[in-house]
Write an enzyme that holds these catalytic residues in place. Sequence first.
Site, short mmCIF file in Angstrom:
data_model
loop_
_atom_site.label_atom_id
_atom_site.label_comp_id
_atom_site.label_asym_id
_atom_site.label_seq_id
_atom_site.Cartn_x
_atom_site.Cartn_y
_atom_site.Cartn_z
N ASP A 59 0.82 -1.22 0.00
CA ASP A 59 0.00 0.00 0.00
C ASP A 59 0.85 1.27 0.00
O ASP A 59 1.61 1.52 0.95
CB ASP A 59 -0.89 0.04 1.24
CG ASP A 59 -1.81 -1.17 1.35
OD1 ASP A 59 -3.02 -0.96 1.50
OD2 ASP A 59 -1.32 -2.30 1.33
N GLU A 104 -4.56 2.30 -3.19
CA GLU A 104 -5.80 2.82 -2.62
C GLU A 104 -5.58 3.91 -1.57
O GLU A 104 -6.52 4.58 -1.19
CB GLU A 104 -6.62 1.68 -2.03
CG GLU A 104 -6.04 1.06 -0.79
CD GLU A 104 -7.10 0.82 0.28
OE1 GLU A 104 -8.29 0.80 -0.04
OE2 GLU A 104 -6.70 0.67 1.44
N ASN A 105 -4.33 4.10 -1.11
CA ASN A 105 -4.03 5.15 -0.13
C ASN A 105 -3.15 6.24 -0.71
O ASN A 105 -2.59 7.05 0.04
CB ASN A 105 -3.33 4.57 1.10
CG ASN A 105 -4.14 3.53 1.82
OD1 ASN A 105 -3.67 2.42 2.06
ND2 ASN A 105 -5.36 3.86 2.20
N ASN A 162 -10.57 -1.05 0.33
CA ASN A 162 -11.74 -0.45 0.96
C ASN A 162 -11.79 1.07 0.83
O ASN A 162 -12.83 1.69 1.04
CB ASN A 162 -11.82 -0.83 2.45
CG ASN A 162 -10.60 -0.40 3.23
OD1 ASN A 162 -9.48 -0.79 2.93
ND2 ASN A 162 -10.82 0.42 4.26
N HIS A 163 -10.67 1.70 0.46
CA HIS A 163 -10.65 3.15 0.24
C HIS A 163 -10.80 3.52 -1.24
O HIS A 163 -10.55 4.66 -1.62
CB HIS A 163 -9.37 3.76 0.79
CG HIS A 163 -9.27 3.73 2.29
ND1 HIS A 163 -10.17 4.39 3.09
CD2 HIS A 163 -8.39 3.11 3.12
CE1 HIS A 163 -9.84 4.19 4.37
NE2 HIS A 163 -8.78 3.40 4.40
N HIS A 166 -7.22 -7.85 -0.16
CA HIS A 166 -7.20 -6.69 0.72
C HIS A 166 -8.11 -6.98 1.91
O HIS A 166 -9.33 -6.87 1.82
CB HIS A 166 -7.71 -5.46 -0.06
CG HIS A 166 -7.36 -4.16 0.57
ND1 HIS A 166 -6.13 -3.56 0.41
CD2 HIS A 166 -8.07 -3.33 1.37
CE1 HIS A 166 -6.11 -2.42 1.06
NE2 HIS A 166 -7.27 -2.25 1.66
N HIS A 180 -3.57 -4.08 3.09
CA HIS A 180 -4.49 -3.39 4.00
C HIS A 180 -3.92 -3.13 5.38
O HIS A 180 -4.14 -2.05 5.93
CB HIS A 180 -5.83 -4.12 4.14
CG HIS A 180 -6.77 -3.45 5.10
ND1 HIS A 180 -7.34 -2.21 4.85
CD2 HIS A 180 -7.25 -3.83 6.32
CE1 HIS A 180 -8.13 -1.87 5.87
NE2 HIS A 180 -8.07 -2.83 6.77
N HIS A 208 -0.84 -2.74 6.37
CA HIS A 208 0.33 -1.85 6.30
C HIS A 208 1.52 -2.34 7.11
O HIS A 208 2.48 -1.60 7.33
CB HIS A 208 -0.04 -0.42 6.75
CG HIS A 208 -0.96 0.30 5.83
ND1 HIS A 208 -1.06 1.68 5.78
CD2 HIS A 208 -1.84 -0.17 4.90
CE1 HIS A 208 -1.96 2.04 4.88
NE2 HIS A 208 -2.44 0.92 4.34
#
Length: 264
Positions: free
Chosen positions: A8, A39-40, A67-68, A150, A175, A177
């Site tokens: 991520d 996604e981040n 999820n983001h 994820h 997810h 991290h």
Amino acid sequence: MKVLFIGDIVGNTGRKAVKATLPHLKSKYNPHIIIANGENAAGGRGITANIAKEFFEQGIHGLTMGNHTWDNKEIFDFIDDEPRMVRPANFPPGTPGLGSTVIKANGKELAVVNLMGRTFLPAIDDPFRAADEILGQLSKKHKCILVDFHAEATSEKIAMGWYLDGRASLVVGTHTHVQSNDDTILPQGTAYLTDAGMVGSREGILGMERSAVLRKFTTQLPVRFQVCEGKWHFHGVLVDLDDATGKALKIQKIRLLEDEWLMD
């Protein structure tokens, strides 16, 4: 085939780390295909078209999400037109974007699938059933398949690894991290790692400024998280795949620290 998967990427700090390290990683390992979880990438939440373009120009061939995915609303303007990006395939039918794609680079082809777990995360369709359907189709034409799962719970991730052993070339978790230390090749030839880790500040908490996260934990009051601008760390995983069978031959974790990352 050599595949580099980057964990991520969190905010500007993570993007700076990618820019600094990727040329050296490409020179040392010569990966045919590079995939990253994005996604981040935009302030810790979601991604923008310009950031995705930046990654592609730097040599990343495909992006996975989680999820983001929808946190930055700009994504609705381009996700349907970007075949190099996938969001979790077990979002409900009709969701914008792709749940799987095929990345072609350097004379190689890699099918990429994104799934999201259900334990401790928002309600979503069954990722195991989605995996059955998607891999059943992809395996008709493709030997080498990467699955980014994820998910929050290590048990759910490990379950997916065993569930897809022999059907996917690599099952890698994202997810949390935090890079896990359980890299292995399962009995039927699937490379597995519970979490690839993250690319972002090592001085924050999961890439975010410490003060806000600590305030949240100690007071339970609403806070606004911001990306930490401290020194970065870079986590990923490199796998060697047999083109003919899709089975993994080798799996290797990558961990680099700012100011200590120079490679031989």
